[in-house]
Structures are given as C-alpha cells and as structure tokens.
Write an enzyme that holds these catalytic residues in place. Structure first.
Site, PDB file in Angstrom:
ATOM      1  N   LYS A 155       1.939  -2.486   6.894  1.00 21.42           N
ATOM      2  CA  LYS A 155       2.391  -3.103   5.674  1.00 21.42           C
ATOM      3  C   LYS A 155       3.923  -2.597   5.436  1.00 21.42           C
ATOM      4  O   LYS A 155       4.941  -3.545   4.307  1.00 21.42           O
ATOM      5  CB  LYS A 155       1.388  -2.189   4.088  1.00 21.42           C
ATOM      6  CG  LYS A 155      -0.058  -2.402   4.025  1.00 21.42           C
ATOM      7  CD  LYS A 155      -0.207  -3.819   3.852  1.00 21.42           C
ATOM      8  CE  LYS A 155      -1.753  -4.670   3.604  1.00 21.42           C
ATOM      9  NZ  LYS A 155      -1.767  -5.494   2.839  1.00 21.42           N
ATOM     10  N   SER A 176       1.025  -0.895  -0.165  1.00 27.48           N
ATOM     11  CA  SER A 176       0.028  -0.010   0.057  1.00 27.48           C
ATOM     12  C   SER A 176       0.868   1.318   0.020  1.00 27.48           C
ATOM     13  O   SER A 176       2.465   1.409   0.515  1.00 27.48           O
ATOM     14  CB  SER A 176      -0.884   0.108   1.217  1.00 27.48           C
ATOM     15  OG  SER A 176      -1.758   1.398   1.328  1.00 27.48           O
ATOM     16  N   TYR A 229      -2.616  -0.227  10.621  1.00 32.46           N
ATOM     17  CA  TYR A 229      -2.243  -0.461   9.307  1.00 32.46           C
ATOM     18  C   TYR A 229      -1.321  -0.593   9.005  1.00 32.46           C
ATOM     19  O   TYR A 229      -1.061  -1.281   7.729  1.00 32.46           O
ATOM     20  CB  TYR A 229      -3.928  -0.421   8.595  1.00 32.46           C
ATOM     21  CG  TYR A 229      -3.450  -0.838   7.196  1.00 32.46           C
ATOM     22  CD1 TYR A 229      -3.627  -1.755   6.741  1.00 32.46           C
ATOM     23  CD2 TYR A 229      -3.682   0.359   6.542  1.00 32.46           C
ATOM     24  CE1 TYR A 229      -4.448  -2.615   5.517  1.00 32.46           C
ATOM     25  CE2 TYR A 229      -4.156  -0.091   4.836  1.00 32.46           C
ATOM     26  CZ  TYR A 229      -3.899  -1.031   4.242  1.00 32.46           C
ATOM     27  OH  TYR A 229      -3.616  -1.154   2.938  1.00 32.46           O
TER      28      TYR A 229
END
Length: 351
Positions: free
Chosen positions: A155, A126, A151
């Site tokens: 990643k 991402s 989050y």
C-alpha cells in the site's frame, strides 16, 4: 451516466461500493478474477439495485487481458481500484506473492488509465501505510513508519507509484486510507465473504459464534492498551462504500486542489479486540468461545483515524456505530448458515 470500472468488485468493500455507485447514478462494470472472492455476491448486488453488473473475470496482472476491458468499454470516466490480496499474516508468509499481485495489477491498471485517458482514479489504500505511528490518532500528514507487513508495504508502494505516475499525465487521483471495514448491507443481501479461514477479526468472531470455527484466538494481551489487546478503528462497510462515491464526485466536480489527494476513512474511535468481542456478545446474545494468545507478526499496536479532512472536503460523515456493525455482520453470518448453498466456495474453503 458516467461509466466506472470497479476492480475487485466481487469483494467485500467493492460489492458494497458498486451498490452505492449505482444508487447514486453511475454505470458500473466490474473486474474480478475471483481468486479471493465469489462472483455469486453479484446476485446479492442485483437484488438490491435491480440490475445485473457485468464482471470481467480477468487477472489484472496480465496486461493484455486488462487492456481488453478498456477496449470493450470506451469512455470509462473513473476507476476504483480495490483488487489486491489483503491478509496481513499471509503477506508475512508469502511476501513475493503480495508484491507480485498487488503492484503489477496496479501498474497495469494505471497503464490503461493513461492509454485510454481515464480522468479519475480512486485507490483503495489502508491505515497500514502509517506503520506503528508515534500517536494512536493519525492524520493524513502523520509521518509514515516502516510497514509492519508486506501487505502494508504494497500500500505504501502503491501510493508512491500513483503519485509518480500521474505527475506526467492528466489522471487525478484520490487515495482512501481506510481503517477496519466491518458489517454488512442492511438488506443482508451482501456482506463479508472470506475464502477459507478469515484473517480479519469480525468474520472470525461470527464464524466462531456460528460454529464454523471451534475456537477463536485473540492475538496479544500485553500491548500497551486499555485491556492489553490491539486497538483498531472499526467502520461500517456502507459508510466506507459511500466515501468512494463522494470521492468520485469530488474529482468530477473539479473540487480537488491537487492531482493527488489523501483521505483517512475511519470513525475516529478506537476499540480493542476484547471490546469488539463484548459488543458482539451484547447484540447477538451469544457467548463467544475464544482464548488469549501471543502476538501475531505484522500487527500494529493501536491506530485510529482523525477523519476531519474527509468530513470537511468530501462531506463524508460515518453514521453507523459499533452495534450496527456487529448486528449486520451477525445477521449476514446467520443468512449464510440458513442457505449454505449460497456461497459454496466459502464452505468448501473451511473444510
């Protein structure tokens, strides 16, 4: 046909990628515990490709259950790993849940890839790995800042786990950093299906327009952008999906120059939240009911992709613009309304 395991294949990008893989000659199996997805989406996949995809309803955080998938399917040639929690706001509220789920599932998949000699691995990364970059336009070499959310941190950590792991085995990996996938398949048989209240902009727009959400919030109006709202690089999900097929073919064809390569997947154009709302209103003819509000924790101010590397090396060219993104997303929302039994989990999650 080469057999490919797609984890999180009942999700938004995963389901579209399954379609693209099958249409390009791959044999696909799916692993998705449907904690954040609906297995019924595979009915839509079947309508498009005229083939039923087998889904293993497995929690990838449980190693033995993950291992059993590989035992039952000898000779898997590639893995595309989507399975993860992905809501930025929720990750701020429940960081340990995100670290537990996103990292342990990745570790188990990598263990199995090593144990069963799977040569090719594509990771769903991402643009959140860049944090709040110094420049709005990022390349794959843009220095990473601290992640703005747990989050995003998963990643960043996931990419590092992959790099460190494949130094000692024969797996070759590609990390695909995508920006903001939106829209739906042109057949309108599959599309985005958030469970409960959506965390992403476009399903929030379409659900507000259809009446599932009475009022949409625009988070932040005082950012240093054209109109004060956040800037993102929105890209049609079918363009994103095709990049995964190209990435696999790139690895299978031994075109990679190292055992781990990174590609940005974005259009190279940034749109503010208010510009996306305007684009939706134009193609749908619906006036959206929204209000301007304060910033949301975890949101990056502005970011969009330099995608020249993906164009040059993978031969990837995104071809579907913002109007198509909004049009297909709206038609998908209308389809859900016309058949509310199609995906009852989504309806129940909103009540």
């Amino acid at each position: 046909m080469d057999k490919i395991l797609v984890t999180g294949g009942c999700g938004f990008i995963g389901s579209h990628t399954i379609v693209d893989l099958v249409q390009n000659g791959f044999d696909v199996i799916c692993a998705d515990n449907n904690s954040r997805s609906n297995e019924g989406i595979l009915n839509g996949v079947e309508k498009i490709i005229n083939k039923r995809i087998k889904n293993y309803k497995v929690d990838l955080c449980i190693y033995d259950d993950t291992y059993a998938i590989f035992q039952e399917n000898p000779g898997i040639k590639g893995i595309i790993h989507f399975a993860a929690y992905k809501a930025v706001g929720e990750s701020v509220e429940k960081p340990l849940m995100y670290f537990d789920n996103n990292l342990n599932s990745l570790i188990n998949i990598l263990k199995c890839a090593e144990e069963f000699n799977v040569p090719h691995f594509v990771f769903s990364s991402s643009c959140t790995v860049y944090g709040n970059p110094d420049s709005m336009i990022v390349t794959e070499d843009t220095p990473q800042k601290p992640a703005e959310s747990p989050y995003g941190a998963t990643k960043q950590m996931g990419e590092q786990i992959i790099r460190d792991t494949i130094k000692s085995n024969s797996v070759n990996a590609i990390l695909l950093r995508y920006f903001n996938p939106v829209g739906a398949h042109p057949s309108i048989n599959i599309g985005e299906l958030p469970i409960g209240k959506p965390a992403n902009l476009v399903p929030a727009i379409t659900q507000t327009a259809i009446g599932k959400i009475p009022l949409m919030n625009v988070f932040g109006t005082d950012y240093d952008t054209r109109d004060g709202s956040c800037v993102r690089d929105y890209i049609h999900v079918c363009d994103i999906a095709h990049a995964h097929t190209l990435a696999l073919n790139y690895l299978i064809g031994n075109k990679n120059t190292s055992n781990c390569e990174v590609f940005n997947l974005g259009t190279g154009n940034g749109y503010t939240v208010l510009e996306v709302i305007a684009a939706f209103e134009k193609v749908s003819g619906v006036q959206l009911n929204y209000k301007l509000g304060p910033r949301r924790p975890g949101d990056v101010v502005a970011i969009y992709a330099n995608n020249s590397k993906a164009k040059t090396d993978l031969g990837w060219v995104p071809g579907l613009g913002i109007d198509v993104m909004m049009d297909t997303a709206w038609k998908w929302e209308l389809k859900l309304k016309n058949d509310e039994n199609l995906f009852t989990t989504q309806i129940a999650g909103l009540n």
